[in-house]
Design a protein around this motif. Structure first.
Motif, PDB file in Angstrom:
ATOM      1  N   ASN A 168       0.716  -1.033  -0.024  1.00  0.00           N
ATOM      2  CA  ASN A 168       0.140  -0.196  -0.086  1.00  0.00           C
ATOM      3  C   ASN A 168       0.764   1.227   0.017  1.00  0.00           C
ATOM      4  O   ASN A 168       0.439   2.296   0.780  1.00  0.00           O
ATOM      5  CB  ASN A 168      -1.131  -0.110   1.265  1.00  0.00           C
ATOM      6  N   ASN A 169       1.895   1.120  -0.909  1.00  0.00           N
ATOM      7  CA  ASN A 169       2.826   2.436  -1.036  1.00  0.00           C
ATOM      8  C   ASN A 169       2.006   3.607  -0.971  1.00  0.00           C
ATOM      9  O   ASN A 169       2.726   4.666  -0.613  1.00  0.00           O
ATOM     10  CB  ASN A 169       3.611   2.035  -2.460  1.00  0.00           C
ATOM     11  N   GLU A 170       1.031   3.757  -2.169  1.00  0.00           N
ATOM     12  CA  GLU A 170       0.687   4.942  -2.546  1.00  0.00           C
ATOM     13  C   GLU A 170      -0.085   5.570  -1.297  1.00  0.00           C
ATOM     14  O   GLU A 170       0.049   6.583  -0.724  1.00  0.00           O
ATOM     15  CB  GLU A 170      -0.239   4.947  -3.613  1.00  0.00           C
ATOM     16  N   THR A 171      -0.802   4.684  -0.432  1.00  0.00           N
ATOM     17  CA  THR A 171      -1.603   5.328   0.655  1.00  0.00           C
ATOM     18  C   THR A 171      -0.625   5.672   1.638  1.00  0.00           C
ATOM     19  O   THR A 171      -0.822   6.689   2.137  1.00  0.00           O
ATOM     20  CB  THR A 171      -2.381   4.045   1.305  1.00  0.00           C
ATOM     21  N   GLN A 172       0.459   4.840   1.866  1.00  0.00           N
ATOM     22  CA  GLN A 172       1.497   5.460   3.009  1.00  0.00           C
ATOM     23  C   GLN A 172       2.061   6.638   2.296  1.00  0.00           C
ATOM     24  O   GLN A 172       2.414   7.729   3.088  1.00  0.00           O
ATOM     25  CB  GLN A 172       2.557   4.222   3.166  1.00  0.00           C
ATOM     26  N   ALA A 173       2.442   6.905   1.250  1.00  0.00           N
ATOM     27  CA  ALA A 173       2.884   7.957   0.705  1.00  0.00           C
ATOM     28  C   ALA A 173       1.938   9.200   0.944  1.00  0.00           C
ATOM     29  O   ALA A 173       2.306  10.209   1.422  1.00  0.00           O
ATOM     30  CB  ALA A 173       3.297   7.824  -0.846  1.00  0.00           C
ATOM     31  N   TYR A 174       0.744   9.076   0.467  1.00  0.00           N
ATOM     32  CA  TYR A 174      -0.106  10.192   0.727  1.00  0.00           C
ATOM     33  C   TYR A 174      -0.348  10.675   2.056  1.00  0.00           C
ATOM     34  O   TYR A 174      -0.453  11.895   2.639  1.00  0.00           O
ATOM     35  CB  TYR A 174      -1.439   9.674   0.219  1.00  0.00           C
ATOM     36  N   GLU A 175      -0.370   9.281   3.039  1.00  0.00           N
ATOM     37  CA  GLU A 175      -0.529   9.760   4.515  1.00  0.00           C
ATOM     38  C   GLU A 175       0.586  10.402   4.897  1.00  0.00           C
ATOM     39  O   GLU A 175       0.231  11.481   5.731  1.00  0.00           O
ATOM     40  CB  GLU A 175      -0.769   8.587   5.207  1.00  0.00           C
ATOM     41  N   THR A 176       1.739  10.344   4.606  1.00  0.00           N
ATOM     42  CA  THR A 176       3.070  11.080   5.027  1.00  0.00           C
ATOM     43  C   THR A 176       2.997  12.206   4.419  1.00  0.00           C
ATOM     44  O   THR A 176       3.100  13.382   5.047  1.00  0.00           O
ATOM     45  CB  THR A 176       4.164  10.309   4.741  1.00  0.00           C
ATOM     46  N   LEU A 177       2.502  12.368   3.075  1.00  0.00           N
ATOM     47  CA  LEU A 177       2.572  13.642   2.580  1.00  0.00           C
ATOM     48  C   LEU A 177       1.532  14.869   3.078  1.00  0.00           C
ATOM     49  O   LEU A 177       1.916  15.937   3.113  1.00  0.00           O
ATOM     50  CB  LEU A 177       2.372  13.580   0.878  1.00  0.00           C
ATOM     51  N   MET A 178       0.622  14.352   3.778  1.00  0.00           N
ATOM     52  CA  MET A 178      -0.514  15.044   4.348  1.00  0.00           C
ATOM     53  C   MET A 178       0.138  15.951   5.198  1.00  0.00           C
ATOM     54  O   MET A 178      -0.418  16.890   5.760  1.00  0.00           O
ATOM     55  CB  MET A 178      -1.795  14.430   4.448  1.00  0.00           C
ATOM     56  N   GLU A 179       1.145  15.333   5.932  1.00  0.00           N
ATOM     57  CA  GLU A 179       1.916  15.945   7.210  1.00  0.00           C
ATOM     58  C   GLU A 179       2.931  16.628   6.723  1.00  0.00           C
ATOM     59  O   GLU A 179       3.901  17.151   7.593  1.00  0.00           O
ATOM     60  CB  GLU A 179       2.045  14.746   7.993  1.00  0.00           C
ATOM     61  N   ASP A 180       3.358  16.683   5.629  1.00  0.00           N
ATOM     62  CA  ASP A 180       4.483  17.111   5.068  1.00  0.00           C
ATOM     63  C   ASP A 180       4.475  18.510   4.453  1.00  0.00           C
ATOM     64  O   ASP A 180       3.325  19.083   4.063  1.00  0.00           O
ATOM     65  CB  ASP A 180       4.978  16.434   3.763  1.00  0.00           C
ATOM     66  N   ALA A 217       5.250  19.748   1.747  1.00  0.00           N
ATOM     67  CA  ALA A 217       4.727  19.722   0.285  1.00  0.00           C
ATOM     68  C   ALA A 217       3.497  18.944   0.100  1.00  0.00           C
ATOM     69  O   ALA A 217       3.119  18.900  -0.941  1.00  0.00           O
ATOM     70  CB  ALA A 217       5.832  18.604  -0.357  1.00  0.00           C
ATOM     71  N   ARG A 218       2.558  19.298   1.312  1.00  0.00           N
ATOM     72  CA  ARG A 218       1.120  18.799   0.909  1.00  0.00           C
ATOM     73  C   ARG A 218       0.254  19.837  -0.103  1.00  0.00           C
ATOM     74  O   ARG A 218      -0.580  19.173  -0.912  1.00  0.00           O
ATOM     75  CB  ARG A 218       0.651  18.938   2.056  1.00  0.00           C
ATOM     76  N   ASP A 219       0.707  20.922  -0.444  1.00  0.00           N
ATOM     77  CA  ASP A 219       0.226  21.675  -1.391  1.00  0.00           C
ATOM     78  C   ASP A 219       0.497  21.255  -2.815  1.00  0.00           C
ATOM     79  O   ASP A 219      -0.021  21.985  -3.741  1.00  0.00           O
ATOM     80  CB  ASP A 219       0.371  23.139  -1.114  1.00  0.00           C
ATOM     81  N   ILE A 220       1.273  20.663  -3.094  1.00  0.00           N
ATOM     82  CA  ILE A 220       1.705  20.167  -4.641  1.00  0.00           C
ATOM     83  C   ILE A 220       1.398  18.864  -4.649  1.00  0.00           C
ATOM     84  O   ILE A 220       1.622  18.395  -5.873  1.00  0.00           O
ATOM     85  CB  ILE A 220       3.361  20.330  -4.736  1.00  0.00           C
ATOM     86  N   LYS A 251       8.118  26.522 -10.486  1.00  0.00           N
ATOM     87  CA  LYS A 251       9.272  26.888  -9.633  1.00  0.00           C
ATOM     88  C   LYS A 251       9.030  26.579  -7.957  1.00  0.00           C
ATOM     89  O   LYS A 251      10.003  26.135  -7.193  1.00  0.00           O
ATOM     90  CB  LYS A 251       9.505  28.313  -9.706  1.00  0.00           C
ATOM     91  N   GLU A 252       7.666  26.835  -7.814  1.00  0.00           N
ATOM     92  CA  GLU A 252       7.183  26.461  -6.512  1.00  0.00           C
ATOM     93  C   GLU A 252       7.551  24.920  -6.150  1.00  0.00           C
ATOM     94  O   GLU A 252       7.779  24.747  -5.014  1.00  0.00           O
ATOM     95  CB  GLU A 252       5.731  26.973  -6.374  1.00  0.00           C
ATOM     96  N   VAL A 253       6.908  24.470  -7.194  1.00  0.00           N
ATOM     97  CA  VAL A 253       6.917  22.996  -7.098  1.00  0.00           C
ATOM     98  C   VAL A 253       8.299  22.357  -6.515  1.00  0.00           C
ATOM     99  O   VAL A 253       8.481  21.569  -5.611  1.00  0.00           O
ATOM    100  CB  VAL A 253       6.304  22.058  -8.210  1.00  0.00           C
ATOM    101  N   ASP A 257      12.796  21.370  -0.299  1.00  0.00           N
ATOM    102  CA  ASP A 257      12.490  21.659   1.185  1.00  0.00           C
ATOM    103  C   ASP A 257      11.652  20.338   1.861  1.00  0.00           C
ATOM    104  O   ASP A 257      11.449  20.459   3.037  1.00  0.00           O
ATOM    105  CB  ASP A 257      11.631  22.905   1.421  1.00  0.00           C
ATOM    106  N   SER A 258      11.166  19.451   1.124  1.00  0.00           N
ATOM    107  CA  SER A 258      10.295  18.441   1.795  1.00  0.00           C
ATOM    108  C   SER A 258      11.056  17.160   2.349  1.00  0.00           C
ATOM    109  O   SER A 258      12.017  16.690   1.751  1.00  0.00           O
ATOM    110  CB  SER A 258       9.378  18.149   0.580  1.00  0.00           C
ATOM    111  N   ALA A 259      11.038  16.923   3.496  1.00  0.00           N
ATOM    112  CA  ALA A 259      11.588  15.827   4.025  1.00  0.00           C
ATOM    113  C   ALA A 259      11.255  14.516   3.522  1.00  0.00           C
ATOM    114  O   ALA A 259      11.849  13.638   3.062  1.00  0.00           O
ATOM    115  CB  ALA A 259      11.074  15.657   5.505  1.00  0.00           C
ATOM    116  N   PHE A 260       9.873  14.426   2.890  1.00  0.00           N
ATOM    117  CA  PHE A 260       9.226  13.238   2.345  1.00  0.00           C
ATOM    118  C   PHE A 260      10.260  13.169   0.783  1.00  0.00           C
ATOM    119  O   PHE A 260      10.710  12.070   0.609  1.00  0.00           O
ATOM    120  CB  PHE A 260       7.877  13.587   1.942  1.00  0.00           C
ATOM    121  N   PHE A 261      10.017  14.114  -0.065  1.00  0.00           N
ATOM    122  CA  PHE A 261      10.742  14.025  -1.150  1.00  0.00           C
ATOM    123  C   PHE A 261      12.099  13.758  -1.204  1.00  0.00           C
ATOM    124  O   PHE A 261      12.650  13.014  -2.108  1.00  0.00           O
ATOM    125  CB  PHE A 261      10.302  15.166  -2.266  1.00  0.00           C
TER     126      PHE A 261
END
Ligand code: I3P
Length: 332
Positions: free
Chosen positions: A72-84, A86-89, A233-235, A241-245
């Motif tokens: 469930n990689n994608e679920t995990q990725a999104y769950e982490t991203l929602m706290e990151d 980078a959530r706006d991108i 550029k923002e992306v 700056d993102s710990a996730f990415f």
């Protein structure tokens, strides 16, 4: 598609014939969305790329995306991203859903923000396969056939004789046949406002071809060009700056670019099913060339180049007010 029963006239298109060994099925949409909910959607729903039947509209502002892998990689990725940071991108993630023994994620429908937009799906990175693919020796006839369809001279004598190739061989062939290998991105699918989507893009490779398609995409509108470059550029900044990415290997991610007649523009990163945490403490730049074990994927190398391509488009001032939306995107 099951959706034909609904009155919204859902419009699907895909980036070519992409079937997962015969087990691809359309989604049964009776459960996720009622007719009443779907009627409230602002746009007809468009799937521009990805596994056919892998998406379904879920409500006025969300879609369901089916999981094909065991993990469930994608679920995990999104769950982490929602706290990151980078959530706006990325699209907003709502939940994972189990339905009829299958798993889906419910995410924001990005189309809701636009009116009949032009949309481009750009697959990012210089590498489009997981490192685990390197040791996968399974020979596949379907990938051999896809290779021949693209270039009948590509298979070696040995491959011709056995009529099959590994996935690694196919994916690297696709990277070289397209702009992935040289520029770190490829235009995977495209739909101009008011037109049918174009998916015959597998051999878009040269600077000139890319330039031509991106020019048509922005349709000589300086504001669109400036907004998209600004957003790209923002992306990029968000990613850096993102710990996730900066701690994940990004394989098969796309950048989704949209704009509409009101000159509303948007850029998001989507598709995290093959995004993996780098567990061995390796540092990743997303820019260095890949060699087995360094996990580099070329995502930012590709983003730098994509931004440069958009910046380099020349706007023809005298045409600005008279130009009509382009009618066709040239075949590759
Ligand atoms: C497919 C594409 C997909 C890949 C698929 C390929 O090639 O590269 O990304 O799925 O592998 O066949 P094409 O673009 O030429 O249609 P994954 O990203 O899930 O690996 P598959 O045949 O194993 O599904």
């Amino acid at each position: 598609m099951g959706v034909n029963g609904h009155s919204i006239g859902m419009w699907n298109c895909f980036r070519g014939i992409h079937k997962r060994k015969g087990k691809k099925t359309a989604l049964d949409l009776t459960a996720p969305a009622s007719d009443a909910i779907l009627k409230n959607r602002k746009n007809t729903w468009i799937q521009l790329a990805g596994h056919p039947g892998g998406f379904a509209p879920a409500g006025p502002n969300t879609i369901w995306k089916k999981r094909y892998t065991k993990d469930n990689n994608e679920t995990q990725a999104y769950e982490t991203l929602m706290e990151d940071t980078a959530r706006d991108i990325v699209p907003m993630f709502y939940r994972e859903v189990e339905y009829n023994t299958e798993y889906f994620i419910e995410i924001e429908d990005l189309l809701q923000h636009f009116t009949d937009p032009s949309i481009m799906d750009v697959k990012m990175g210089t590498r489009t396969f997981l490192e685990s693919e390197v040791s996968n020796t399974t020979l596949r006839k379907d990938l051999y056939d896809k290779m021949v369809a693209l270039d009948s001279t590509a298979p070696t004598a040995e491959e011709q004789q056995r009529q099959s190739i590994t996935k690694l061989r196919y994916m690297q062939f696709r990277e070289r046949e397209s702009s992935t290998a040289e520029f770190g991105f490829r235009i995977e699918a495209l739909r101009m406002s008011g037109e049918t989507p174009s998916s015959n893009l597998k051999r878009v490779k040269s600077k000139e071809q890319i330039h031509g398609i991106l020019s048509k995409f922005i349709n000589n509108r300086r504001i669109v060009q400036q907004s998209l470059v600004h957003r790209l550029k923002e992306v990029r900044q968000h990613i850096e700056d993102s710990a996730f990415f900066m701690t994940h290997e990004l394989i098969g991610c796309s950048i989704l670019v949209m704009h509409d007649k009101f000159e509303k523009c948007g850029v998001w990163i989507i598709d995290f099913s093959k995004t993996n945490l780098i567990e061995d403490g390796c540092e990743i730049t997303h820019r260095l060339p890949w060699h087995l074990g360094n996990h580099e994927d070329g995502f930012l190398f590709g983003l730098d180049n994509l931004m440069q391509f958009f910046s380099d488009i020349e706007i023809k001032e005298e045409l600005t007010n008279t130009m009509k939306p382009s009618q066709t995107i040239p075949d590759s």
